[in-house]
Scaffold this active site. Sequence first.
Site, mmCIF file in Angstrom:
data_model
loop_
_atom_site.group_PDB
_atom_site.id
_atom_site.type_symbol
_atom_site.label_atom_id
_atom_site.label_comp_id
_atom_site.label_asym_id
_atom_site.label_seq_id
_atom_site.Cartn_x
_atom_site.Cartn_y
_atom_site.Cartn_z
ATOM 1 N N GLY A 26 0.862 -1.279 -0.408
ATOM 2 C CA GLY A 26 0.092 0.441 -0.274
ATOM 3 C C GLY A 26 0.485 1.623 0.070
ATOM 4 O O GLY A 26 2.062 1.351 -0.867
ATOM 5 N N SER A 39 -4.231 -10.560 -3.919
ATOM 6 C CA SER A 39 -3.954 -9.404 -3.545
ATOM 7 C C SER A 39 -4.040 -8.736 -5.631
ATOM 8 O O SER A 39 -3.331 -9.152 -5.823
ATOM 9 C CB SER A 39 -3.014 -9.238 -3.024
ATOM 10 O OG SER A 39 -2.229 -7.762 -3.022
ATOM 11 N N ASP A 90 -3.002 -2.437 10.975
ATOM 12 C CA ASP A 90 -2.663 -2.556 12.470
ATOM 13 C C ASP A 90 -4.025 -3.348 12.617
ATOM 14 O O ASP A 90 -3.206 -4.722 13.020
ATOM 15 C CB ASP A 90 -3.181 -1.202 13.136
ATOM 16 C CG ASP A 90 -2.087 -0.205 13.399
ATOM 17 O OD1 ASP A 90 -1.158 -1.150 12.870
ATOM 18 O OD2 ASP A 90 -2.467 0.587 13.484
ATOM 19 N N THR A 91 -4.766 -3.784 12.445
ATOM 20 C CA THR A 91 -5.794 -4.459 13.119
ATOM 21 C C THR A 91 -5.893 -5.835 12.265
ATOM 22 O O THR A 91 -6.234 -7.188 13.007
ATOM 23 C CB THR A 91 -7.306 -4.199 12.724
ATOM 24 O OG1 THR A 91 -7.950 -3.370 11.645
ATOM 25 C CG2 THR A 91 -7.717 -2.916 14.116
ATOM 26 N N GLN A 119 -3.162 -6.875 11.302
ATOM 27 C CA GLN A 119 -1.367 -7.874 11.801
ATOM 28 C C GLN A 119 -1.283 -8.944 12.532
ATOM 29 O O GLN A 119 -0.629 -10.383 11.940
ATOM 30 C CB GLN A 119 -0.439 -6.848 11.592
ATOM 31 C CG GLN A 119 0.092 -6.133 10.722
ATOM 32 C CD GLN A 119 0.696 -4.728 10.943
ATOM 33 O OE1 GLN A 119 1.507 -4.762 12.288
ATOM 34 N NE2 GLN A 119 1.070 -3.903 11.175
ATOM 35 N N HIS A 143 4.966 1.222 12.481
ATOM 36 C CA HIS A 143 3.856 1.506 13.386
ATOM 37 C C HIS A 143 3.952 -0.060 14.727
ATOM 38 O O HIS A 143 4.588 -0.848 14.614
ATOM 39 C CB HIS A 143 2.687 1.805 12.542
ATOM 40 C CG HIS A 143 1.671 2.327 13.925
ATOM 41 N ND1 HIS A 143 2.086 3.300 15.415
ATOM 42 C CD2 HIS A 143 -0.015 1.925 14.132
ATOM 43 C CE1 HIS A 143 0.719 3.582 15.604
ATOM 44 N NE2 HIS A 143 0.510 3.121 15.344
ATOM 45 N N ASP A 173 1.312 8.733 18.445
ATOM 46 C CA ASP A 173 1.286 8.556 17.275
ATOM 47 C C ASP A 173 -0.688 8.663 17.349
ATOM 48 O O ASP A 173 -1.116 9.661 16.490
ATOM 49 C CB ASP A 173 1.428 6.924 16.534
ATOM 50 C CG ASP A 173 1.014 7.517 14.909
ATOM 51 O OD1 ASP A 173 2.051 8.136 14.355
ATOM 52 O OD2 ASP A 173 0.232 6.804 14.917
ATOM 53 N N SER A 215 -1.233 38.987 9.863
ATOM 54 C CA SER A 215 -1.831 40.321 9.782
ATOM 55 C C SER A 215 -1.457 40.354 10.960
ATOM 56 O O SER A 215 -1.779 39.150 12.088
ATOM 57 C CB SER A 215 -3.173 41.012 9.502
ATOM 58 O OG SER A 215 -3.945 40.214 10.572
#
Length: 340
Positions: free
Chosen positions: A26, A51, A83-84, A86, A108, A191, A252
């Site tokens: 990805g 895939s 993540d979920t 993995q 991560h 993170d 400004s």
Amino acid sequence: MTKLFYDKDADVARLAGRRVAIVGYGSQGHAHALNLRESGVDVVVGLREDSPSRDVASAAGLAVATVDEAAAQSQITMILTPDTGQARLYCDHIRPHLVPGKTLMFAHGFNIRFGQIVPPEGVDVSMVAPKAPGHRVREVFQQGGGVPALVAIYRDASGHALDDALAYAKALGSTRAGVLTTTFEEETETDLFGEQAVLCGGVSALVKAAFETLVDAGYQPEVAYFECMHELKLIVDLMYQGGLNYMRYSVSDTAEYGDYVAGPRIVDERTRQVMRDLLGNIRDGSFAREWIAENDAGLPEFKRTRARETKHRIEDVGRSLRRMMTFVNAKEVVPGAASA
């Protein structure tokens, strides 16, 4: 003391003769695989047999295999899938091929921090986390630069896990910019907090609330959009270039004064307490458990919320205005489509 590593501190030659499996293709996966390959590293991309990314990776000239095959034939395996998913991917296709002397890597720390993946003894476990989306990691590398990254060591079974991780970071291009040491815990917790309190949750809610306040008061939705959404990029770009002081220097005096007097009223002690609560939920695992349970249930609340948010008035107004501004390179998300 925080330590930064640069090109002089890393040696890509450490990866010579050691195949690296990039699991996933990805946003991050394609950048890691292509950058490493162009740095002289032997790379294989691990993907499930059905895939749609298999043809894309093959067309880029990369070796492609199933996740089992890639993990079996590689000395280093970098997991770059959502993540979920993995933990199951790891248990079914990677864990059987991890033997002492191999290395398991992440970009991560979520699954290590919250105990969803428990690596076997004798295996190095490290993290190289670029601080940019994958397409930017690739783009900057091709321009001769690199994006900063974080490096962390969870287990140093070999005694040279950090040297190997820095070699990987150099092949990715990150030591050109600087690689900062951290831990899996710190990377994961900061993170998640940053995403929730500022980058996604905080900013999204603030923009919508400001837009609704103006529209409810009778102002044109298009004008409200420009003031509360469109111009946000201009301000963030100034912060990105030179911090808050440069942003204040560039706007400004009226805007700067408004910053000083209004900011503390928007972000008051109650807001700070909510932030502390969010951080507490991340650190004690409550958020992770909630997110994992939501995924296990098929994402019912997530999908309902996504569908509702796509119908917010600011999206309709913004879509029309962005089509008028060809310089924006406008993107449109189809309601119900999966995340990229």
